[in-house]
Design a protein around this motif. Sequence first.
Motif: not given
Lengths: 456, 456
Positions: A213, A216-218, B195, B292, B297, B299, B327
Amino acid sequence: MNDLKQYIETHKERFLEELFSLLRIPSVSSKTEHKPDMLKCAERWKELLFAAGCDCAEVHPTEGAPVVYGEKIVNKNAPTVLVYGHYDVMPVEPLELWKTSPFEPTIIDGRIYCRGANDDKGQSFMHAKAFEYLLKNNELTCNVKFMLEGEEEVGSKNLYTFCEQNVEKLKADVILVSDTSMIDSDTPSITVGLRGLTYLEVEVTGPNHDLHSGLFGGAVANPINILCKMVASITDEKNRITIPHFYDDVLTVSNEERALMAKAPFNEEKYKEALDVKELCGEEGFSTIERTGIRPSFDLCGIWGGYTGEGTKTVLPSKAYAKLSMRIVPNQDPDKISALFQQHFEAIAPKCVKVKVTPHHGGNAYVSPIEMPAYKAAEKAFEETYGKMPIPTRSGGSIPIISGFDKILNTKSLLLGFGLEADAIHSPNESYKLEHLFKGIETIVWFYRYFEKKKS
Amino acid sequence: MNDLKQYIETHKERFLEELFSLLRIPSVSSKTEHKPDMLKCAERWKELLFAAGCDCAEVHPTEGAPVVYGEKIVNKNAPTVLVYGHYDVMPVEPLELWKTSPFEPTIIDGRIYCRGANDDKGQSFMHAKAFEYLLKNNELTCNVKFMLEGEEEVGSKNLYTFCEQNVEKLKADVILVSDTSMIDSDTPSITVGLRGLTYLEVEVTGPNHDLHSGLFGGAVANPINILCKMVASITDEKNRITIPHFYDDVLTVSNEERALMAKAPFNEEKYKEALDVKELCGEEGFSTIERTGIRPSFDLCGIWGGYTGEGTKTVLPSKAYAKLSMRIVPNQDPDKISALFQQHFEAIAPKCVKVKVTPHHGGNAYVSPIEMPAYKAAEKAFEETYGKMPIPTRSGGSIPIISGFDKILNTKSLLLGFGLEADAIHSPNESYKLEHLFKGIETIVWFYRYFEKKKS
């Protein structure tokens, strides 16, 4: 004590042992692993029907769980009652919330705790014992037919076929069903309306495998985020269902009937207290009784996806799933509603995910006429046992096959339910009050006494 | 073949057997049942550090998983490198998606398949072997310290304490960390930004027990419906996070830096193809690499509630749950973000449900300076092994302790990662390319060669 009460008192222990023998069989129809239990439970019912006095009792194989049929024909010209019930039960999960073993009937404070104690082993069993009493006391003046299926909780698919193939055999003046509730222990009621049901499962797929996450998150669609957005949009801020044309066929209930419904005893404070909720929540413009009785609803029955174990896992999962049911009301067609949902869900899916919609079972809503002789007989029967007339109510639950009986067998059903909301059917710690079990038997006996009179 | 390549070739089988002995230990830090495995894995690391040539190697107990420490001091005045890695791994669920046994390393097509093969057992193991080579060949001119923890995947809580208590012992000129990825097998890169992370769990309670969705559906709040509405509202139609003040502290990245980032090789079509998605999805106004690399982000990492078994169950459940991660980027504080989320989630909860928010671990974002000598040495090391200069990149992942090192030890970290996106870390079928394992060892050896020069 009259003969009837005396008979129940004398045979109480045997009655309970017989009922418990059904309850101990884990006949969960939705799980294939319980297939052998379905047959076992059907065979046990066959034995009990013979023991109660049926001339014949058979286990009919179907493509799914078998149907048990038994009958006692006293006189070809006498009125005929068809008793319908189901021996299958709901799954018992979440197991950790059960205070007793879910398939070992345990009596605590006058209640039998067990999956199926009420729904519907306990309630259908009362009919066998009322029948036994009438027969042993030479009081049976009606023909009685029993039909018990093992797929009510999963849509009764094979019972429709069984009915279609046995229209003559199942001929009756009324179908008696005990699979509903009454208002409370002191307030008898007869269910005159049932909602229908549409049940579907949805799968949302984002990336083709679980992703980190962080990495790849976002940037990549998270199927849980998307699923939540999609199902959240199915109801609006007034708690109305947003699927186009969903309400098109809903029958408008007259203000007169709504005024009548409002007279049924209902204590909102007690209702909230029993559920431990601060506020109720439902469609704007309708009362609680109306929301469950005459209006459709949309409920997520299950949701899952990603990491659900102990602690943490930072993952952007590949898939997310939900099971959902829509309760529908008279005139709505379950197949049409199912198709409308599927069409809508596919239409609102963003391009970054794939969705799959799988319809499960469904069933029409049902309204029972209060003018029929069987209803009048039931009113008098309740008056004998409870000292007051039952109130006609509409239940939010669904017994899809009931509207099927109407169509296929051209026979009306009478919903003579003795459950209580507190029985927690479909939930952990399902139970059934002994008092209701025995009073139910009494009331059914009285029903036959009055029904025969009404008919002749 | 040079001596270094020859050494690796000669000892290949032993290297793999040593690494496999770590991989076979199921050291899942988030599950209490694996507590004994954490100790076992730490002890195994201690043996491997001694075997590689450390003068001392110790297993330090903490309140959680132990920290392994080892060192080789060649000269008090020589530069010192602190190697950091972690021996804990992510849970392996969903088990049914693994093609090989998750804790039995299996080589297929030049890749080791196993949980931890890359993250971080495989990557940290390279450091022990590079160290072994330098020492055996009398080339080691730096002091080397190793620190391996067992709680990286759950927030490194006890490593913060360990660092605070051992500032002197851990003194170093740079911290070397291999726990990130490179662009592709032919394109070396060095991660210069990470992040941060905030991880929370939420619980939504509707009625105090599971209800029949027919009898209550439409009148009582369904916690799954409500949870979906609540989490759906956390991001808006532009995929921005709606929590008030969420973006307040986000550092704006200059257009110059964004232009530089846009030069990194990135093939959107291949990226989508590898994930099998038709469209990407992220914050409006930012590219995938920016989404990213420099943007926060939100999730959902897991969601569950109600009936999730086979077939159907019509239930209005009592509870629904979700695990979620945000993140964060440089200048955002994880504790502040965690508090903002909690406050917001409680504020948007309708009165018909109760909500509980449980913060899990978090960590700050990190930016690594590309002017430091260690970075320059790493650039040259990559050039030796890959024939080209590495590209500085920002990763969307988080290694919370890295910013902790900066604060507590006042030492910068260099993120020398050899993983690939295709390694599927945190996912089923995690793997690590043998080619990367061996090239990683080579590159680390070259790093020491240049680092010593740079420093002296």
